[in-house]
Scaffold this active site. Structure first.
Site, PDB file in Angstrom:
ATOM      1  N   HIS A  53       0.848  -1.187   0.000  1.00  0.00           N
ATOM      2  CA  HIS A  53       0.000   0.000   0.000  1.00  0.00           C
ATOM      3  C   HIS A  53       0.885   1.239   0.000  1.00  0.00           C
ATOM      4  O   HIS A  53       0.699   2.136  -0.793  1.00  0.00           O
ATOM      5  CB  HIS A  53      -0.946  -0.001   1.203  1.00  0.00           C
TER       6      HIS A  53
ATOM      7  N   GLU B 167       0.707   8.128  -3.857  1.00  0.00           N
ATOM      8  CA  GLU B 167       1.646   7.741  -2.806  1.00  0.00           C
ATOM      9  C   GLU B 167       2.898   8.611  -2.832  1.00  0.00           C
ATOM     10  O   GLU B 167       3.429   8.977  -1.776  1.00  0.00           O
ATOM     11  CB  GLU B 167       2.018   6.262  -2.940  1.00  0.00           C
TER      12      GLU B 167
ATOM     13  N   HIS C 195       3.355  11.002   0.374  1.00  0.00           N
ATOM     14  CA  HIS C 195       4.326  10.408   1.287  1.00  0.00           C
ATOM     15  C   HIS C 195       5.773  10.556   0.814  1.00  0.00           C
ATOM     16  O   HIS C 195       6.649  10.884   1.611  1.00  0.00           O
ATOM     17  CB  HIS C 195       3.998   8.927   1.498  1.00  0.00           C
TER      18      HIS C 195
END
Length: 278
Positions: free
Chosen positions: A90, A150, A154
């Protein structure tokens, strides 16, 4: 809140499949926020101390030790996606050293790339797209959107991967490839499927209904991970269906991850860990 100041800086431009690259200004870490400003040259990665532990000192160059030094590696189990004997990724999510989440918009709007597939395809890692498609698929069917999300949310918050940390050796977008490859490598090292299998926890035959009977206990999952790596995970379920296993890390030096005890909450009691249909 992250506040970004617009600076007038000379841009270094090139293109990857038509997407402009702009060398961003330096990110200065102030408390739990990241603000754009100019700094003296960073420590070259080759001269960073190798024994620094993230979150233990505040006087370390953020190129040498990640400022957001508590991270979660989330591995997911979706019976529709990925190899039958592997959890898929993930993401790897940096948190503040106090365990707080960072802003959903990420930490550097100048590198909010939306063409991650193109960037990775143009990298010097010939296997990364194959590995990403296999081990980091989107459960909504749009891998580029998922990977770009992502990265923006992040990846831009990993301070050791800021372009200024590479000094004159920086190549456009290399931090993007390094981010995704390092996570694939971390997933391979901390292979949740293999750790569970070593303790006799294997996927069961599919069951229908909201309350499957062939289940494992949360304690069984936690003990299997502790037997493998000396720490417990957080385990996430929807109802009884296993969704994700989270491993928490701090960082030694610039990029050596080591597992630590979890800071989050479990959402499972009995766990239905069913075989994949793939």
């Amino acid at each position: 809140m992250h506040l970004f100041t617009t600076l007038s800086l000379a841009a270094v431009l090139c293109t990857v499949h038509g997407a402009p690259f702009v060398r961003p200004p330096t990110l200065v870490v102030q408390g739990n926020a990241l603000d754009i400003d100019m700094l003296p040259p960073h420590t070259a990665p080759g001269t960073c101390p190798i024994d620094t532990i993230s979150c233990q000192r505040t006087d370390i160059d953020p190129c040498c030790s990640p400022q957001n030094g508590l991270l979660v590696l989330a591995q997911q189990w979706d019976t529709r996606w990925g190899p039958s004997d592997q959890f898929t990724v993930h993401g790897l999510w940096p948190d503040t050293c106090q365990g707080k989440q960072l802003p959903g918009s990420g930490c550097d709007h100048t590198r909010a790339y939306s063409n991650i597939t193109d960037i990775l395809s143009s990298s010097n890692d010939p296997d990364i797209i194959r590995d990403m498609n296999s081990l980091w698929p989107s459960n909504k069917g749009d891998n580029n959107w998922f990977w770009s999300h992502e990265w923006v949310k992040h990846g831009t918050c990993v301070t050791t991967l800021h372009p200024t940390c590479y000094a004159d050796s920086y190549l456009p977008y290399q931090e993007v490839t390094e981010y995704f490859r390092s996570i694939l490598d971390l997933r391979a090292k901390y292979n949740v499927y293999a750790a569970l299998n070593a303790s006799g926890i294997v996927p069961t035959e599919p069951e229908t209904g909201r309350r499957p009977k062939n289940t494992y206990s949360l304690d069984q999952f936690k003990q299997a991970i502790r037997d493998a790596w000396g720490v417990e995970p957080n385990v996430k379920c929807r109802g009884r269906q296993l969704q994700e296993v989270w491993l928490w890390f701090q960082v030694r030096g610039r990029d050596t991850y080591y597992p630590v005890e979890p800071r989050g909450q479990d959402t499972c009691y009995r766990i239905s860990y069913q075989q994949k249909s793939t």
